[in-house]
Each structure stands twice: as C-alpha cells, then as structure tokens.
Enzyme design. Structure first.
Site, short mmCIF file in Angstrom:
data_model
loop_
_atom_site.label_atom_id
_atom_site.label_comp_id
_atom_site.label_asym_id
_atom_site.label_seq_id
_atom_site.Cartn_x
_atom_site.Cartn_y
_atom_site.Cartn_z
N HIS A 59 10.51 -1.33 -0.77
CA HIS A 59 10.35 -0.05 -1.46
C HIS A 59 10.94 1.06 -0.58
CE1 HIS A 59 6.37 -0.31 0.82
NE2 HIS A 59 6.88 0.81 1.27
P1 TYD Z 1 2.25 -1.82 0.00
O1 TYD Z 1 2.65 -0.57 0.68
O2 TYD Z 1 2.71 -2.05 -1.41
O3 TYD Z 1 2.65 -3.04 0.93
P2 TYD Z 1 3.96 -3.94 0.84
O4 TYD Z 1 5.06 -3.04 0.38
O5 TYD Z 1 4.20 -4.41 2.23
O6 TYD Z 1 3.64 -5.03 -0.08
O7 TYD Z 1 0.67 -1.92 0.04
C1 TYD Z 1 -0.02 -3.05 -0.46
C2 TYD Z 1 -1.25 -2.56 -1.18
O8 TYD Z 1 -2.10 -1.83 -0.29
C3 TYD Z 1 -0.94 -1.64 -2.35
O9 TYD Z 1 -1.84 -1.93 -3.40
C4 TYD Z 1 -1.23 -0.27 -1.81
C5 TYD Z 1 -2.30 -0.53 -0.77
N1 TYD Z 1 -2.25 0.42 0.36
C6 TYD Z 1 -3.23 1.39 0.51
O10 TYD Z 1 -4.17 1.48 -0.30
N2 TYD Z 1 -3.16 2.23 1.58
C7 TYD Z 1 -2.18 2.17 2.50
O11 TYD Z 1 -2.14 2.96 3.47
C8 TYD Z 1 -1.14 1.18 2.32
C9 TYD Z 1 0.01 1.05 3.30
C10 TYD Z 1 -1.23 0.32 1.25
#
Ligand code: TYD
Length: 146
Positions: A59
C-alpha cells in the site's frame, strides 16, 4: 545499504553509542534522526509462524510519514514511487549501525523474505487512519500522477 533511488525516501541513521561490550545502544529522536514528530509506533515479529512467501504492506499513504527499521534478522523492502522501483535488503547483522529507511507519503511499499527471527519497528507521524491508505496499485498511480 545500497543507495536509495526512489523519491520520498532516504536512509535514516540512528546514533550508536558504540559501547558494544555493554550491549549496543541505538538512539533516534524526533526532528533529529527521524524527520518528523513521532505519534505512533508498531512492531512486526514472529515470522517463524508465517509461510515463506508471505508479504506485508502493499500500500501507499496519502499523507502519513513513517520510518522503518530492521531490529533483528532481515527482510526485503520493495519501494515504488510510481516511476522508480527498488528492492532493498534490510538486515540487522551489522551491529555497528542501524540504518532505517524513510517511508514518505505517496510511496508504494511492501515487505517480504522475512527471516524467521526478523523484528521490524516502524515509527509514524500520525495515528492509524484507514482513509489515508491507498491499497490499490492503479489507484496509487493515478493519485501520484494527478
Ligand atoms: P496493515 O497496515 O494493513 O498491515 P499490512 O499492510 O502489513 O498488511 O495493518 C493490518 C491491520 O492492522 C489492518 O486491519 C489495520 C490494523 N492496524 C491498526 O489498527 N493500527 C495500526 O497502527 C496498524 C499499522 C494497523
């Protein structure tokens, strides 16, 4: 670490006190090593429990500024500013330095090839906000080039 070619990025050097015989101490401070005020941090670890082909990230952010550090083990960071793409191997094996990477806004990024003992720290300049995410690559290209 190899030279960073993509836009909205760059190396982030933590300060090392160099007294490794007492355990290595690395220091990062907001508006000094880290080029913003830090509002949030998150940690990724326990990669021994995931399939070897697993990927995180994939992303970009509209506004969020982050810095990513490999605290233990290694992984590959893929960066893409929409014109230049780069894969950087992040490794904590060099105990004399701790170089992180700025993940600025409008920078598509993903992480893969995690060693089983990999531990990653990310510091961010704002709270989690799903509306700041761009999770579709074509949407990223049109957002950056508009
Ligand atoms: P995400 O940033 O989508 O991780 P990746 O891109 O590595 O898969 O985050 C995974 C999940 O965690 C998503 O549902 C959002 C949640 N999240 C939070 O609630 N707070 C945060 O600070 C982060 C980084 C993620």
């Amino acid at each position: 670490m190899e030279k960073i070619k993509v836009k909205n990025s760059g190396p982030i050097e933590l300060t090392s006190k160099g007294d490794v015989e007492r355990g290595n101490l690395f220091i990062g401070e907001e508006m000094k090593n880290v080029p913003f005020d830090i509002k949030r941090f998150y940690v990724m670890r326990d990669f021994d429990k995931v399939p070897t082909d697993s990927t995180r990230g994939e992303h970009a952010h509209k506004k969020l500024e982050q810095c990513i550090f490999c605290l233990n083990g290694s992984f590959t960071l893929h960066l893409d500013d929409s014109t230049t793409k780069q894969d950087i191997v992040m490794s904590a094996s060099n105990s004399q330095s701790a170089t992180g990477i700025r993940l600025g806004a409008k920078l598509w990024h993903s992480m893969k090839n995690f060693s089983k003992d990999c531990v990653i720290l990310v510091v961010a300049n704002d709270y989690y906000d799903e509306t700041d995410y761009i999770r579709d690559y074509n949407e990223f290209l049109s957002y950056v080039n508009k």
